[in-house]
Design a protein around this motif. Structure first.
Motif, PDB file in Angstrom:
ATOM      1  N   UNK A 135       0.836  -1.205   0.000  1.00 47.02           N
ATOM      2  CA  UNK A 135       0.000   0.000   0.000  1.00 47.02           C
ATOM      3  C   UNK A 135       0.864   1.245   0.000  1.00 47.02           C
ATOM      4  N   UNK A 136       0.452   2.238  -0.744  1.00 49.88           N
ATOM      5  CA  UNK A 136       1.146   3.526  -0.771  1.00 49.88           C
ATOM      6  C   UNK A 136       0.235   4.680  -0.379  1.00 49.88           C
ATOM      7  N   UNK A 137      -1.084   4.443  -0.437  1.00 45.99           N
ATOM      8  CA  UNK A 137      -2.036   5.526  -0.243  1.00 45.99           C
ATOM      9  C   UNK A 137      -3.094   5.140   0.790  1.00 45.99           C
ATOM     10  N   UNK A 138      -3.416   6.096   1.650  1.00 43.81           N
ATOM     11  CA  UNK A 138      -4.450   5.881   2.655  1.00 43.81           C
ATOM     12  C   UNK A 138      -5.408   7.065   2.631  1.00 43.81           C
ATOM     13  N   UNK A 139      -6.609   6.840   3.109  1.00 40.73           N
ATOM     14  CA  UNK A 139      -7.564   7.926   3.283  1.00 40.73           C
ATOM     15  C   UNK A 139      -7.742   8.150   4.780  1.00 40.73           C
ATOM     16  N   UNK A 140      -7.583   9.409   5.200  1.00 41.24           N
ATOM     17  CA  UNK A 140      -7.772   9.766   6.599  1.00 41.24           C
ATOM     18  C   UNK A 140      -8.774  10.909   6.693  1.00 41.24           C
ATOM     19  N   UNK A 141      -9.416  11.016   7.840  1.00 45.60           N
ATOM     20  CA  UNK A 141     -10.468  12.004   8.024  1.00 45.60           C
ATOM     21  C   UNK A 141      -9.995  13.162   8.897  1.00 45.60           C
ATOM     22  N   UNK A 142     -10.173  14.366   8.387  1.00 41.51           N
ATOM     23  CA  UNK A 142      -9.858  15.563   9.158  1.00 41.51           C
ATOM     24  C   UNK A 142     -10.666  15.591  10.457  1.00 41.51           C
ATOM     25  N   UNK A 143     -11.825  15.003  10.438  1.00 43.14           N
ATOM     26  CA  UNK A 143     -12.681  14.945  11.628  1.00 43.14           C
ATOM     27  C   UNK A 143     -11.928  14.353  12.814  1.00 43.14           C
ATOM     28  N   UNK A 144     -11.105  13.325  12.552  1.00 45.29           N
ATOM     29  CA  UNK A 144     -10.331  12.692  13.622  1.00 45.29           C
ATOM     30  C   UNK A 144      -8.975  13.371  13.824  1.00 45.29           C
ATOM     31  N   UNK A 145      -8.366  13.842  12.752  1.00 45.63           N
ATOM     32  CA  UNK A 145      -7.005  14.361  12.841  1.00 45.63           C
ATOM     33  C   UNK A 145      -6.937  15.762  13.444  1.00 45.63           C
ATOM     34  N   UNK A 146      -8.005  16.524  13.346  1.00 39.76           N
ATOM     35  CA  UNK A 146      -7.961  17.936  13.748  1.00 39.76           C
ATOM     36  C   UNK A 146      -7.645  18.131  15.225  1.00 39.76           C
ATOM     37  N   UNK A 147      -7.953  17.146  16.051  1.00 38.16           N
ATOM     38  CA  UNK A 147      -7.710  17.273  17.486  1.00 38.16           C
ATOM     39  C   UNK A 147      -6.420  16.587  17.945  1.00 38.16           C
ATOM     40  N   UNK A 148      -5.635  16.107  16.979  1.00 34.27           N
ATOM     41  CA  UNK A 148      -4.367  15.455  17.318  1.00 34.27           C
ATOM     42  C   UNK A 148      -3.291  16.540  17.432  1.00 34.27           C
ATOM     43  N   UNK A 158       4.707   9.857   7.831  1.00 36.92           N
ATOM     44  CA  UNK A 158       6.028  10.186   7.277  1.00 36.92           C
ATOM     45  C   UNK A 158       7.004   9.024   7.483  1.00 36.92           C
ATOM     46  N   UNK A 159       6.996   8.465   8.693  1.00 37.85           N
ATOM     47  CA  UNK A 159       7.932   7.380   9.019  1.00 37.85           C
ATOM     48  C   UNK A 159       7.672   6.161   8.147  1.00 37.85           C
ATOM     49  N   UNK A 160       6.417   5.822   7.987  1.00 39.38           N
ATOM     50  CA  UNK A 160       6.057   4.614   7.237  1.00 39.38           C
ATOM     51  C   UNK A 160       6.211   4.844   5.735  1.00 39.38           C
ATOM     52  N   UNK A 161       5.972   6.071   5.292  1.00 42.08           N
ATOM     53  CA  UNK A 161       6.129   6.388   3.870  1.00 42.08           C
ATOM     54  C   UNK A 161       4.845   6.237   3.087  1.00 42.08           C
ATOM     55  N   UNK A 162       3.796   6.931   3.517  1.00 42.18           N
ATOM     56  CA  UNK A 162       2.494   6.855   2.858  1.00 42.18           C
ATOM     57  C   UNK A 162       2.059   8.238   2.391  1.00 42.18           C
ATOM     58  N   UNK A 163       1.141   8.262   1.440  1.00 43.96           N
ATOM     59  CA  UNK A 163       0.513   9.493   0.999  1.00 43.96           C
ATOM     60  C   UNK A 163      -0.962   9.451   1.393  1.00 43.96           C
ATOM     61  N   UNK A 164      -1.501  10.618   1.737  1.00 40.89           N
ATOM     62  CA  UNK A 164      -2.840  10.685   2.313  1.00 40.89           C
ATOM     63  C   UNK A 164      -3.827  11.382   1.386  1.00 40.89           C
ATOM     64  N   UNK A 165      -4.965  10.744   1.164  1.00 44.10           N
ATOM     65  CA  UNK A 165      -6.132  11.457   0.649  1.00 44.10           C
ATOM     66  C   UNK A 165      -6.904  11.894   1.888  1.00 44.10           C
ATOM     67  N   UNK A 166      -7.146  13.182   2.013  1.00 44.40           N
ATOM     68  CA  UNK A 166      -7.805  13.716   3.202  1.00 44.40           C
ATOM     69  C   UNK A 166      -9.289  13.911   2.948  1.00 44.40           C
ATOM     70  N   UNK A 198       0.052  20.597   5.614  1.00 47.47           N
ATOM     71  CA  UNK A 198       0.508  19.221   5.412  1.00 47.47           C
ATOM     72  C   UNK A 198       0.540  18.835   3.927  1.00 47.47           C
ATOM     73  N   UNK A 199       0.786  19.801   3.063  1.00 43.17           N
ATOM     74  CA  UNK A 199       0.766  19.524   1.631  1.00 43.17           C
ATOM     75  C   UNK A 199       1.802  18.499   1.205  1.00 43.17           C
ATOM     76  N   UNK A 200       2.882  18.372   1.969  1.00 44.63           N
ATOM     77  CA  UNK A 200       3.950  17.452   1.571  1.00 44.63           C
ATOM     78  C   UNK A 200       3.533  15.993   1.663  1.00 44.63           C
ATOM     79  N   UNK A 201       2.519  15.685   2.461  1.00 42.14           N
ATOM     80  CA  UNK A 201       2.074  14.289   2.579  1.00 42.14           C
ATOM     81  C   UNK A 201       0.624  14.093   2.130  1.00 42.14           C
ATOM     82  N   UNK A 202      -0.059  15.184   1.807  1.00 41.59           N
ATOM     83  CA  UNK A 202      -1.439  15.064   1.330  1.00 41.59           C
ATOM     84  C   UNK A 202      -1.423  14.901  -0.188  1.00 41.59           C
TER      85      UNK A 202
END
Length: 369
Positions: A135-148, A158-166, A198-202
């Motif tokens: 896998x190279x691509x994952x989808x993550x939700x801003x709903x969950x990430x915004x409070x991290x 970044x460590x694992x080496x994935x790209x995110x569809x937000x 976060x444009x570098x990983x989105x």
């Protein structure tokens, strides 16, 4: 990587067998010669010999497979002769790509479904298993990430080496509000700030819809675009196809089809048949796509959390999206890894089919020689 070896092999084989190709407009281009550094070519009616650096051609190929779709304009970074470069790429990857024309000009798209693995916003082990199995691509939700506040999600991606569809998480907000829960609304300004940060990983991001409010959704989308951003627009499944027609005319790189969760399979099949019949050249992403309908229609990409059933329930997926119980000897993470490999295979399925056919032709030629 496998695709790079494949791409270089196809490029070399093409030059051995061919000496001409066509641009998007159909003009014939003759390859005069090529060496280890350059491709020399001229138009059929021209006298001037032009060149494309070989390392630039390889870079354009890498970009094509990374994006899965490129326009002639986007190829200008690799060569001043972008029309010739586009024609050359089209010819080299004949059968595994599709050339179309839209508001943004000619576009070449690799056939296959890029899959984004969702449901793992806060599950680090799942992310690691996904990456380890292709896998190279994952989808993550801003709903969950915004409070991290610690940014752990970013550190792990970044460590694992994935790209995110937000995903904006607008549907999650709407769903919880409908259940009577006190949920903080998503502010489009905060969403835009997060994307820019976060444009570098989105890899891409879904526009901020307001469920049931077309005007508010349009205003949010306009604001994001006013910042120079390119959100992926969403067409709700039950909306009027005329609304989709306008999105298609705008020639977005990809349009997401949403709000199909909960629809019966027959209703989704009918809807998708109408969409792809009306707009056969558009690139569509299926939000929450996790059934055999991925194989029945020419999707550009899709996402789903169904792969997690391997770890959660010991369910194994096959290429037709049917599930079976994993053997008792197989643990959840092994089942999860199996499901990842099945879904990763969607992206290069067509490429592998063409490669296998070419190998059979070469083998048959060798036997008859």
């Amino acid at each position: 990587m496998h695709f790079e070896r494949m791409a270089v092999r196809r490029m070399r084989n093409w030059f051995r067998k061919n000496s001409k190709f066509r641009t998007g407009r159909g003009a014939i281009v003759n390859v005069v010669e090529h060496d280890s550094r350059r491709v020399y070519f001229k138009s059929a009616n021209g006298k001037m010999v032009n060149t494309i650096e070989l390392y630039k051609l390889k870079a354009a190929i890498r970009d094509l497979f990374a994006r899965r779709t490129v326009t002639r304009k986007q190829l200008e970074v690799f060569s001043n002769f972008s029309s010739a470069l586009l024609g050359l790429l089209t010819s080299i990857f004949k059968g595994m790509s599709k050339l179309t024309s839209g508001a943004r000009g000619f576009r070449l798209t690799v056939i296959g479904v890029r899959f984004f693995f969702s449901g793992c916003d806060r599950a680090v082990k799942d992310l690691e298993v996904a990456k380890a199995n292709g896998a190279q691509f994952v989808l993550m939700s801003y709903y969950y990430l915004r409070n991290d506040r610690s940014g752990n999600w970013r550190k792990h991606v970044k460590r694992i080496g994935l790209k995110v569809m937000l995903d904006s998480g607008a549907f999650s907000v709407w769903k919880r509000q409908g259940a009577g829960k006190d949920v903080q609304e998503i502010d489009v300004r905060d969403y835009a700030k997060f994307v820019l940060q976060h444009q570098d990983i989105i890899h891409s991001f879904i526009t901020l819809d307001v469920v049931g409010n077309h005007e508010a959704s349009a205003a949010n989308d306009a604001y994001l675009r006013s910042l120079g951003l390119s959100p992926v627009p969403v067409f709700p499944a039950m909306a009027d196809l005329q609304d989709l027609e306008q999105l298609v005319k705008d020639d977005h790189e990809v349009i997401a089809i949403g709000a199909t969760v909960g629809m019966k399979e027959a209703a989704k099949r009918l809807l998708f048949a109408q969409i792809f019949a009306a707009f056969p050249d558009q690139r569509f992403h299926w939000l929450g796509g996790s059934s055999s309908l991925i194989n029945e229609f020419p999707w550009f990409s899709a996402d789903s959390s169904t792969w997690l059933s391997g770890r959660k329930y010991g369910k194994l997926m096959d290429e037709q999206f049917k599930t079976t119980k994993a053997p008792d000897s197989m643990d959840g993470l092994t089942a999860l890894a199996h499901n990842v490999r099945i879904l990763v295979g969607l992206e290069n399925k067509r490429v592998n089919q063409i490669e296998a056919q070419d190998e059979q032709i070469i083998a048959a030629s060798a036997l008859s020689a």
